[in-house]
Design a protein around this motif. Structure first.
Motif, PDB file in Angstrom:
ATOM      1  N   ALA A1519       0.855  -1.191   0.000  1.00  0.00           N
ATOM      2  CA  ALA A1519       0.000   0.000   0.000  1.00  0.00           C
ATOM      3  C   ALA A1519       0.882   1.228   0.000  1.00  0.00           C
ATOM      4  O   ALA A1519       2.013   1.203   0.494  1.00  0.00           O
ATOM      5  CB  ALA A1519      -0.930   0.008   1.212  1.00  0.00           C
ATOM      6  N   ALA A1520       0.359   2.315  -0.577  1.00  0.00           N
ATOM      7  CA  ALA A1520       1.088   3.586  -0.650  1.00  0.00           C
ATOM      8  C   ALA A1520       0.253   4.661   0.037  1.00  0.00           C
ATOM      9  O   ALA A1520      -0.531   5.358  -0.613  1.00  0.00           O
ATOM     10  CB  ALA A1520       1.373   3.972  -2.099  1.00  0.00           C
ATOM     11  N   PRO A1521       0.377   4.832   1.364  1.00  0.00           N
ATOM     12  CA  PRO A1521      -0.417   5.852   2.057  1.00  0.00           C
ATOM     13  C   PRO A1521      -0.085   7.265   1.628  1.00  0.00           C
ATOM     14  O   PRO A1521      -0.908   8.152   1.732  1.00  0.00           O
ATOM     15  CB  PRO A1521      -0.085   5.618   3.535  1.00  0.00           C
ATOM     16  N   GLU A1522       1.143   7.489   1.162  1.00  0.00           N
ATOM     17  CA  GLU A1522       1.554   8.773   0.609  1.00  0.00           C
ATOM     18  C   GLU A1522       2.395   8.509  -0.625  1.00  0.00           C
ATOM     19  O   GLU A1522       2.849   7.380  -0.853  1.00  0.00           O
ATOM     20  CB  GLU A1522       2.328   9.594   1.652  1.00  0.00           C
ATOM     21  N   SER A1523       2.627   9.562  -1.404  1.00  0.00           N
ATOM     22  CA  SER A1523       3.298   9.378  -2.688  1.00  0.00           C
ATOM     23  C   SER A1523       4.713   8.847  -2.535  1.00  0.00           C
ATOM     24  O   SER A1523       5.250   8.239  -3.459  1.00  0.00           O
ATOM     25  CB  SER A1523       3.327  10.701  -3.457  1.00  0.00           C
ATOM     26  N   HIS A1524       5.333   9.041  -1.375  1.00  0.00           N
ATOM     27  CA  HIS A1524       6.717   8.627  -1.189  1.00  0.00           C
ATOM     28  C   HIS A1524       6.853   7.439  -0.248  1.00  0.00           C
ATOM     29  O   HIS A1524       7.974   7.015   0.039  1.00  0.00           O
ATOM     30  CB  HIS A1524       7.541   9.792  -0.632  1.00  0.00           C
TER      31      HIS A1524
END
Length: 1636
Positions: A1519-1524
């Motif tokens: 999962a990618a909770p934020e772009s980085h």
């Protein structure tokens, strides 16, 4: 000294401007072409007529203007043109103003002269021109400066020009004429002529006026005359293309934007070339850009229009006044405006150019500007001022190997900053900030500048008093003035002392001499290259910057245009100056001895050593110089002073003499209408540029016989286009000379994409006669229909017209179908030009146009574009303080529903919904508050109970005591009425009681006064809301609420002694209204016993004889009228409110039975209020109807909240009857129960959402207050780990869950009888199954909801796409061996494999490792594509809309001989790559593999960015909770968090604690909920490590309902419902459990 043309030093230029325009024009800085402060142009700010600046100092708020001084003797024709107009207008008695005031140019559209007279006037004046061209210089001036006003230099004239520009009156008539066409009215001459400028083929009339400005030619607002100069006045553009290429190349977002820029440039050149005008110096610095990156081509300011018989030759000279200090200061400098890198470097290296001059040259290459305090030239501090520097000692010298920032901060602090900040960096500011520059020059700058840049309150003692303190104070570098200008020490301000010099010098002049000598000393010369590496060179980036602790903080908005920044000039270490290496310096004496005294072999050996060192140094310098040749880009073939030329062959060339847009075709429209415009703006099929098509175009276009000068402009266009793609110049001086001599193109051209290469090669043809004209280039297939469509729509928006006219144009043209005709992508580009018109202050009529424009944009843009571009503008409008007609329009239900349909409810709840609520408090505007309240009431039914509670009710309750308006309280009451009695009792009353108890508790504490005031206000709001809700509750439930605690809420409030009296009075009157409603018996039974303690308090209180604090109501038995609205004056007045009222309701006998202290109370009332009980055989004559207590619910709230129908202003009606429960999409659905279904916990009633728990149960204490907002709000979610409801969904394990954005519907994928998979659709309101999909033959392992289309994709080895409403299959996708035969071992290119979809299924017998099976999938929302993992580690893309498979990507083999399937997928950064290739940041797709490997793919190219071993086992979820950020879980019992900003193979943060493999997780804001067998683990991404440096998870088991039992089922999948503050889990035994 070489100064180009006629120029002033900055001081003389400032004095000249003051002399010509008075002190009402403020000089900002000069614009120099050379590294020295000499110029003939300046940026100024114009004050209004009162002498005040027209706006703030910010450029965005107050546009600046450019003044260019053109010498009359150098511009003969221009001088005659301006002088003739001025003299003619001066003689004209009908002139608008006198000549001193700045007259209108006759051919200006704003002038009074008719268009018919303009052409004659130009022709008449052209006949006197002495130039040989067929198009005279006078006519060319009319083409270049058609809107210019002509007059004499004066402050009033310049203010008139500024006022006209700021008001938008200059070209308003042209756009108004175009609006008439759009409205279906007759076209006018101005609009027809303007559309011809844009290239539309129209019939040419001889009487067509020529006095219209091309929208891509820089507007010359005025030509003002002085004694010896003509001053041109232009608006200052915020950027140039050179700025963008240097400091923010990502602002040009895609290949399409490059094409659009070049199209604008060619359109302007085609216009100029049509009048035989060559520009002569087309280069990035001459291409101005507005905030929206619209091009203004700045006309070359070298001599253009000199008369042939003029005896003047354009010599380089300085126009400074006699005795000018700056003239003498720079007289001996060897710098010029010819910024040839190789020449200047060689001179410096050989010692022919000083360090000071070379550094100024580097500053100029870096884009730094003299006088601009935000970007001033920078110099090194070379001494530290501790003592006088000595060449023989180290003390007193500054270390040039380290930056000044590093010296000031220290390595330890920089290391800490780099390691701890979110974005790793050492340097957070410029090497020379505006604050430092203004502090250095504080003695010479006006106080207004110091107040703006340093500190708003001027305090002279805060400025460093001497050089040593200045050096120690600043972390910034030095400025050139400290090496050349002693005036910087002398203060112009009486309150500020002169800057002190070091004690080892006697005067500023001596210091400047010694400081300059230090800069030129051998010690500095031998070390200066280190400072250059840090400030301009290779130590600005990469590993070298990390080693030098010189990593700059990167921009948070890389796509935002910038006019300043740090430009890295060199990528290799800068060589040392010749003769100053350390080896040579240390052996200098020995060398000299051998040279002058030695002989024989020793002498020869010395010569050989020197020659060897010289050759080594020379080779190093030559190599360095060759690598930096791009610092001298070349855009023209020969640098000429005047390029306005016409060859004899041009006179018969119709292609150039005609204006752009004309044609030889006889069938041309003589009149235009809306249909014609829509036809020209329509984009039918937008195809990619094909190479073959461009090659054919290049072969077939006819070369035009134009002048060599015009051909040079085309050459420059080709160079600029190549540089936009390559991000470095195509030609330098060496490569250009090679091309001209041998025809050898630079190697760089091979890096261009093939279509662009063809286009560039056509522009830079060695034979200038074979180059295409600008018009031919515009018609080439390189420019797509989208480019031309966007240009036609946006060009009128960039006219100098009024804001009102431009807004009407955009709204009207869009409403009539322009956005629909041009397509979604073109509409998206046009949006950036339209939205600034919407967010400006508007009148009511303009608001109507803005509303139309916003609706059209929402209708025709993609959802992603609406979210990224339109929503920020809507947010800004909703945050507008005070009344706004547009804001009220946006708060209408019809608009919000249309917005929901485009962006989904999830985005609405995150972005817009909190702003709607914000219009209900502190202090709200009444009309906006009313509209917001209606919207919230209407939306609550459709959002559902959980979302309404957390996203509407809790935020409103949070505003209790903080200024919530009556409409906000009314929303709570009406939502309660809408959702029913059980909702009020189960949800709202517990919340209100919780707030009231918390406020009571706080009020009893020793808190500051504001806290107690908040408590009283919160209780008042709480009681008012309760009054409205209790009316809607039945008597039976009301009694339950009154008796569930020892004291009911109202009595509890009355018992408090620290509350304000108005709160107590409200509680008393509310309680009496409740008692009157439930009647005598129930009041005596349930309420009166609770009041005993209160009455005892009143009876035994110490009451003095002084009654000044009481109401002093002298009540008599025969009085029938009381002051029911009068406030109480003391706590004892409550006795008067309560006791007589209860006596009237209950009768005195019952009251006295329940109140043992009745005698004392009645004595007090008689003595102080003259009240006594009089029995009349029935009831007391003092009835309740006459009591002051009767002013609460029975009178106010009951009538206020009676059932009625709300109208939201658009026609939607909101039924407010109590019987309404839920929305239409929450109706119960019939279905066949699953065999063996587990009874639902707490037995679901028929009431929808009856299982939903009150939020009060999830928090303790005051934590409930303030918990609301989007899923990423600042308050952590306190999870109770409790199952609130459960249902048996499948016979076997639930393999996957998917939740709709509205959080009302859930899809489950599980195993059913026969080991076949099915997908069930569940309605959460009633926890009932709605429908199912049974077409799968194998177990379903993944589900994806495609929100944009309402389709569902499910995977069982093949991909099924089906309709979520009907359950009907739409398409089926599978992989075959032939597909994988086409895979390469490396990352595949993005080739679209048009494979037929094979409707075959795969059985489990082939194993999950079958390479032809799909294993997992991820939905790319805004591209409407699926990315699917396969059993052999590849990724397949599927176009859901077209129903076809796309490209396939594959990374390297992890372990040969073993298959590695893709087990998890996610995407980060931008969701997808757009068709134009633009993205907000680096977009990536992450793939987790079964062997623990992770791969990152670049979305744009398909290449593997990175691949690393992430886990020691099967990767279960990504999962990618934020772009980085990337979060991964695995069977190795860990979860890991990867920060991709530091490295593409970063070190993870590892969370441990689970005893079994982690089968999945779900992210909410910063919290992660993970599952491992039957345990739940929760951790925060922002959690610091434990004391031992480890990150731990504490797994817990779910508790089941009120029984408190523990869940023993193995958990298989988990998903969060962020807006409902719930999460759901699926189990291995088929249960779907809802948890909180």
């Amino acid at each position: 000294m070489r100064i180009e043309s006629s120029q002033f030093c900055f001081d003389c230029l400032e004095q000249r401007i003051k002399s010509d325009f008075s002190d009402q024009v403020f000089f900002s800085f000069g614009l120099s072409d050379s590294p020295l402060p000499f110029a003939s142009a300046a940026i100024v700010e114009v004050s209004d007529s009162s002498g005040e600046a027209s706006a703030s100092s910010s450029e965005s708020a107050c546009p600046h203007f450019l003044l260019e001084y053109l010498q009359r003797e150098e511009h003969g024709c221009l001088s005659k043109y301006v002088g003739g107009s001025c003299n003619r207008d001066q003689e004209d008695c009908n002139a608008d103003v006198n000549c001193d005031g700045g007259e209108h140019l006759s051919c200006s559209p704003n002038g009074s002269q008719p268009f018919e007279e303009i052409a004659d006037d130009i022709s008449r004046r052209s006949s006197t021109c002495e130039c040989s061209d067929s198009v005279s210089c006078q006519e060319k001036i009319g083409v270049i400066a058609p809107i210019a006003k002509i007059g004499k230099c004066s402050a009033s004239g310049l203010q008139e020009l500024a006022s006209g520009f700021l008001s938008g009156c200059v070209e308003d008539q042209v756009l108004s004429s175009l609006n008439l066409i759009i409205d279906g009215k007759a076209s006018e001459q101005e609009s027809t002529a303007f559309l011809r400028l844009l290239g539309l083929p129209l019939f040419v009339e001889k009487s067509d006026p020529l006095c219209l400005r091309h929208p891509n030619v820089s507007p010359i607002l005025g030509l003002l005359t002085s004694s010896d100069c003509v001053v041109s006045v232009l608006p200052k553009a915020p950027y140039s293309l050179e700025n963008i290429l240097y400091f923010s190349p990502d602002a040009i977002k895609s290949e399409w934007h490059i094409k659009f820029l070049v199209y604008q440039l060619l359109s302007a050149l085609a216009y100029l070339h049509g009048f035989q005008i060559s520009h002569g110096d087309v280069r990035p610095s001459r291409i101005m850009l507005t905030d929206s990156l619209w091009i203004w081509l700045k006309i070359y300011d070298k001599p253009h229009f000199s008369s042939e018989d003029s005896n003047f030759s354009a010599s380089r000279r300085i126009l400074c006044s006699d005795g000018c200090y700056a003239h003498d200061l720079y007289a001996d400098r060897k710098l010029s405006s010819d910024l040839d890198w190789q020449t200047h470097f060689d001179k410096w290296w050989r010692g022919e150019l000083s360090n000071f001059e070379y550094l100024l040259f580097l500053n100029k290459l870096a884009g730094r500007r003299w006088g601009d305090h935000t970007f001033h030239p920078v110099m090194p501090w070379v001494i530290d001022f501790s003592k006088k520097p000595d060449n023989d000692r180290d003390s007193g010298w500054r270390n040039l190997r380290k930056s000044k920032w590093r010296l000031a901060k220290g390595d330890e602090q920089l290391d800490f900053t780099y390691s701890t900040f979110e974005i790793p960096h050492h340097v957070s500011d410029e090497c020379l900030s505006e604050l430092a520059v203004c502090s250095y020059k504080a003695r010479r700058l006006p106080l207004t500048v110091l107040r703006a840049a340093v500190r708003s309150v001027y305090e002279p003692n805060e400025y460093p008093s001497d050089m040593q303190r200045l050096y120690e104070w600043t972390p910034d570098e030095c400025i050139p003035e400290f090496y050349c200008d002693p005036r910087i020490f002398y203060s112009l301000h009486p309150s500020m002392a002169d800057l002190g010099v070091p004690p080892w010098v006697s005067s500023p002049e001596e210091f400047i001499r010694l400081h300059r000598d230090a800069l030129e000393s051998p010690r500095v010369s031998s070390r200066l290259h280190h400072w250059i590496d840090i400030t301009f060179g290779y130590e600005m980036s990469g590993q070298a910057a990390i080693t030098a602790k010189n990593v700059m903080m990167s921009s948070s908005e890389p796509t935002k245009p910038r006019s300043i920044g740090r430009r890295q000039l060199f990528v290799q270490p800068h060589p040392i100056r010749r003769g100053f290496s350390f080896k040579q310096e240390n052996s200098r004496n020995e060398v000299e001895m051998h040279t002058f005294q030695g002989s024989g072999l020793d002498y020869e050996r010395t010569i050989i050593l020197e020659a060897g060192e010289y050759l080594e140094e020379s080779e190093e310098a030559y190599t360095f110089s060759e690598h930096a040749l791009d610092l001298s880009p070349r855009y023209d073939l020969l640098h000429q002073e005047s390029l306005v030329y016409e060859s004899p062959s041009m006179k018969s060339n119709k292609d150039l003499t005609d204006l752009p847009g004309t044609s030889e075709n006889n069938v041309l429209p003589t009149d235009i209408n809306l249909d014609y415009l829509l036809e020209k703006i329509e984009v039918k099929d937008e195809d990619r540029v094909e190479l073959q098509e461009l090659l054919l175009w290049r072969q077939e276009y006819n070369s035009v016989n134009f002048s060599e000068d015009i051909a040079k402009d085309i050459f420059s266009v080709g160079c600029i286009l190549a540089e936009l793609y390559l991000r470095k110049p195509l030609f330098n001086s060496v490569s250009l000379a090679s091309y001209l001599e041998n025809g050898v193109l630079p190697e760089l051209i091979q890096k261009l994409p093939p279509p662009i290469k063809v286009f560039v090669e056509a522009c830079i043809e060695q034979d200038w006669r074979r180059r295409p004209s600008a018009k031919t280039l515009l018609d080439s297939p390189y420019f797509s229909a989208t480019v031309k469509s966007v240009y036609l729509f946006t060009a009128p928006l960039n006219l100098l017209a009024k804001h009102r006219t431009r807004l009407y144009y955009a709204a009207s043209f869009s409403k009539h179908g322009a956005l629909k005709a041009m397509g979604t992508f073109a509409a998206e580009i046009c949006t950036d030009y339209c939205l600034p018109l919407v967010t400006a202050p508007l009148s009511d009529k303009e608001c109507e146009w803005a509303y139309v424009l916003l609706k059209e944009l929402i209708r025709y843009l993609t959802p992603k574009a609406v979210e990224a571009q339109v929503l920020p503008s809507i947010q800004k409008i909703l945050l507008t303080a005070g009344y706004s007609h547009l804001k009220v329009s946006l708060l209408q239900d019809s608009f919000v529903r249309e917005l929901w349909d485009r962006i989904g409810k999830k985005v609405y709840l995150e972005v817009i919904h909190p702003l709607v609520i914000s219009n209900l408090y502190n202090p709200p505007e009444k009309i906006s508050a009313s509209a917001a309240s209606v919207l919230l009431i209407v939306s609550s039914e459709e959002l559902g109970v959980p979302v309404t509670v957390h996203q509407t009710i809790l935020p409103l309750i949070n505003y209790f005591g903080k200024g919530i308006c009556p409409d906000g309280i009314d929303v709570l009451v009406r939502i309660g009425r809408l959702l029913g009695e059980k909702f009020i009792v189960n949800q709202m009353l517990p919340l209100l009681e919780h707030v009231a108890r918390f406020s009571i508790d706080v009020s009893s504490m020793k808190k500051p006064e504001p806290v107690h005031s908040w408590c009283s206000l919160a209780l008042t709001d709480c009681l008012t809301t309760l009054n409205g809700l209790l009316v809607l509750v039945s008597d039976e439930l009301l009694i339950q609420e009154l008796t569930k605690d020892r004291l009911c809420l109202h009595v509890r409030i009355l018992m408090q002694k620290n509350l304000e009296l108005r709160v107590l009075q409200l509680a008393a009157t509310s309680l009496m209204s409740i008692c009157e409603r439930i009647g005598q018996e129930l009041t005596a039974l349930h309420v009166l016993p609770q009041l005993k303690e209160l009455f005892d308090e009143f009876a035994f209180s110490k009451q003095t004889t002084d009654d000044s604090g009481s109401l002093k109501w002298k009540m008599r038995a025969n009085e029938s009228n009381t002051h029911e609205e009068s406030p109480i004056k003391s706590r004892m007045d409550l006795a008067l409110l309560l006791y007589p009222s209860f006596a009237s309701l209950l009768g005195m006998e019952k009251l006295r039975q329940g109140c043992p202290t009745w005698l004392l109370l009645e004595q007090y009332l008689l003595r102080h209020h003259n009240w006594k009980w009089e029995y009349t055989g029935g009831s007391s004559r003092y009835g309740l109807e006459n009591s002051s207590a009767r002013h609460a619910l029975s009178k106010g709230s009951t009538s206020k909240h009676t059932p009625k129908v709300l109208l939201n202003g658009v026609g939607w009606s909101v039924p407010q009857s109590q019987g309404v429960r839920c929305s239409k999409n929450l109706k119960s659905q019939t279905h066949l129960p699953v065999d063996g279904q587990e009874p639902v916990l707490n037995h679901l009633a028929r009431e929808p959402w009856s299982w939903f728990p009150s939020p009060v149960a999830c928090w303790d204490g005051p934590d409930l207050i303030g918990r609301f907002g989007s899923p990423k709000d600042e308050h952590r979610w306190k999870i109770r780990m409790s199952v609130v409801s459960s249902v048996r969904a499948h016979r076997g394990a639930i393999r996957s869950l998917a939740v709709c954005e509205d959080e009302c519907t859930v899809f489950t994928a599980g195993i059913d009888p026969g080991f076949k998979g099915s997908v069930q659709k569940w309605e959460l309101a009633s926890l009932s199954r709605i429908s199912a999909y049974y077409a799968h033959e194998e177990v379903v392992n993944d589900i994806s909801i495609m929100s944009s289309s309402g389709k569902i994709a499910s995977c069982d080895g093949t991909i099924h796409v089906w309709n979520s409403q009907t359950g009907k299959q739409i398409s089926l996708f599978s992989e075959s061996p032939s597909d994988h035969d086409q895979l390469s071992s490396s990352s595949s290119s993005r080739t679209n494999y048009d494979q037929g979809n094979r409707h075959t299924s795969h059985s489990l017998s082939s194993g999950i490792f079958d390479g032809n099976m799909y294993t997992c999938m991820h939905y790319l929302k805004y591209a409407d594509q699926l990315v699917v993992g396969t059993g052999n580690g590849a990724l397949r893309f599927i176009d859901v809309v077209r129903g076809q498979k796309l490209q396939i990507w594959r990374g390297e083999t992890v372990e040969p001989g073993f298959p590695s399937l893709v087990s998890a997928l996610c995407s980060g950064g931008s969701d997808t790559s757009r068709g134009d290739g633009a993205s907000g940041s680096l977009s990536w797709i992450a793939a987790g593999l079964s062997f623990g490997q992770c791969r990152l793919y670049d979305v744009r190219s398909g290449h593997v960015i990175s691949s690393w071993r992430a886990h020691d086992g099967y990767v279960t979820k990504l999962a990618a909770p934020e772009s980085h950020l990337l979060v991964s879980s695995s069977h190795d019992k860990t979860l890991r968090v990867w920060d991709l900003r530091r490295s593409w193979t970063p070190e993870p943060i590892v969370f441990r604690g689970h005893k079994d493999g982690v089968s999945g997780f779900s992210v909410w804001g910063q919290d992660v909920i993970s599952i491992s067998r039957s345990n739940i683990g929760i951790f925060s991404l922002s959690k610091p490590p434990d004391e031992d440096g480890q990150y731990r998870i504490e797994p817990r088991k779910l508790s089941i309902g009120e029984t408190g039992g523990r869940n023993k089922s193995v958990l298989s999948t988990v998903n969060v419902l962020p807006f409902s503050r719930l999460f759901i889990v699926g189990t291995e035994d088929g249960y779907l459990r809802i948890c909180c």
